[in-house]
Design a protein around this motif. Structure first.
Motif, PDB file in Angstrom:
ATOM      1  N   GLN A   2       1.063  -1.244  -0.066  1.00 43.16           N
ATOM      2  CA  GLN A   2      -0.065  -0.040  -0.063  1.00 43.16           C
ATOM      3  C   GLN A   2       0.833   1.166   0.047  1.00 43.16           C
ATOM      4  O   GLN A   2       1.694   1.176   0.819  1.00 43.16           O
ATOM      5  CB  GLN A   2      -0.873   0.040   1.257  1.00 43.16           C
ATOM      6  N   PRO A   5      -4.504  -0.043  -9.086  1.00 41.10           N
ATOM      7  CA  PRO A   5      -5.609   0.561  -8.100  1.00 41.10           C
ATOM      8  C   PRO A   5      -6.617  -0.616  -7.645  1.00 41.10           C
ATOM      9  O   PRO A   5      -7.018  -1.502  -8.149  1.00 41.10           O
ATOM     10  CB  PRO A   5      -6.384   1.545  -9.104  1.00 41.10           C
ATOM     11  N   LYS A   6      -6.967  -0.357  -6.295  1.00 44.31           N
ATOM     12  CA  LYS A   6      -7.995  -1.496  -5.710  1.00 44.31           C
ATOM     13  C   LYS A   6      -7.566  -2.897  -5.915  1.00 44.31           C
ATOM     14  O   LYS A   6      -8.465  -3.646  -6.384  1.00 44.31           O
ATOM     15  CB  LYS A   6      -9.362  -1.009  -6.315  1.00 44.31           C
ATOM     16  N   ASP A  59      -5.493   0.330  -2.869  1.00 45.40           N
ATOM     17  CA  ASP A  59      -4.448   0.486  -4.039  1.00 45.40           C
ATOM     18  C   ASP A  59      -3.082  -0.157  -3.523  1.00 45.40           C
ATOM     19  O   ASP A  59      -2.675  -0.018  -2.252  1.00 45.40           O
ATOM     20  CB  ASP A  59      -4.182   2.060  -4.289  1.00 45.40           C
TER      21      ASP A  59
END
Length: 171
Positions: free
Chosen positions: A128, A150-151, A161
């Motif tokens: 992260q 992302p995600k 993310d």
């Protein structure tokens, strides 16, 4: 047991580690809150040991030689062989052992196992972006940032993310 420095050794996770692991995990709950959910119950720990002692996954406990305390954990997940020869590395330290270089030494040793004994070609860490300590550790062990997803992974019920960091076997 594999001694890596005068102060540290690695061992694969076993059921006999339950009390130490659960105590360290519970004591580190606040530290891990945003980043990882380590097993905190006997049932979860037993599932973890079964999952992490397979040909696909390995977990190494990082212990201090002087006190036998758990300093952290390093896992190799989804070990793929064949044309991929890759694994995902996950690591976390336990409360009271941070910022002493212990996880750096331990991760370097696990990298040696991954590229030596396991003959992997590549290791990947998904981090992260806000986890500065994890990014510093990856970078200090030679990982290079490759991209952004992302995600990418669900953490604490929320898609987060992640940055993709990788290290290639130098041989």
């Amino acid at each position: 047991m594999r001694k890596i420095t005068p102060q540290l050794y690695l061992s694969q996770v076993h059921l006999r580690d339950e009390d130490d692991f659960l105590a360290a995990s519970r004591a580190s709950r606040e530290l891990h809150r945003d980043w990882i959910t380590a097993p905190r119950t006997p049932k979860a720990f037993r599932r973890y040991v079964a999952e992490m002692n397979t040909s696909d996954n390995l977990a190494f406990l990082v212990r201090r030689c002087d006190s036998d305390e758990l300093a952290g954990v390093i896992e190799l997940h989804d070990i793929f062989m064949g044309n991929f020869c890759n694994a995902y590395v996950i690591y976390y330290g336990f409360a009271g052992h941070g910022r002493k270089g212990l996880m750096t030494e331990a991760l370097k040793e696990v990298i040696g196992i991954a590229f030596g004994k396991l003959k992997l070609h590549r290791l990947e860490a998904n981090i992260q972006p806000e986890n500065r300590a994890s990014r510093r550790l990856a970078k200090s062990c030679g990982f290079q940032k490759e991209g952004f997803s992302p995600k990418f992974l669900k953490k604490n019920g929320e898609w987060r993310d992640h940055e993709r960091w990788a290290l290639l076997n130098p041989t």
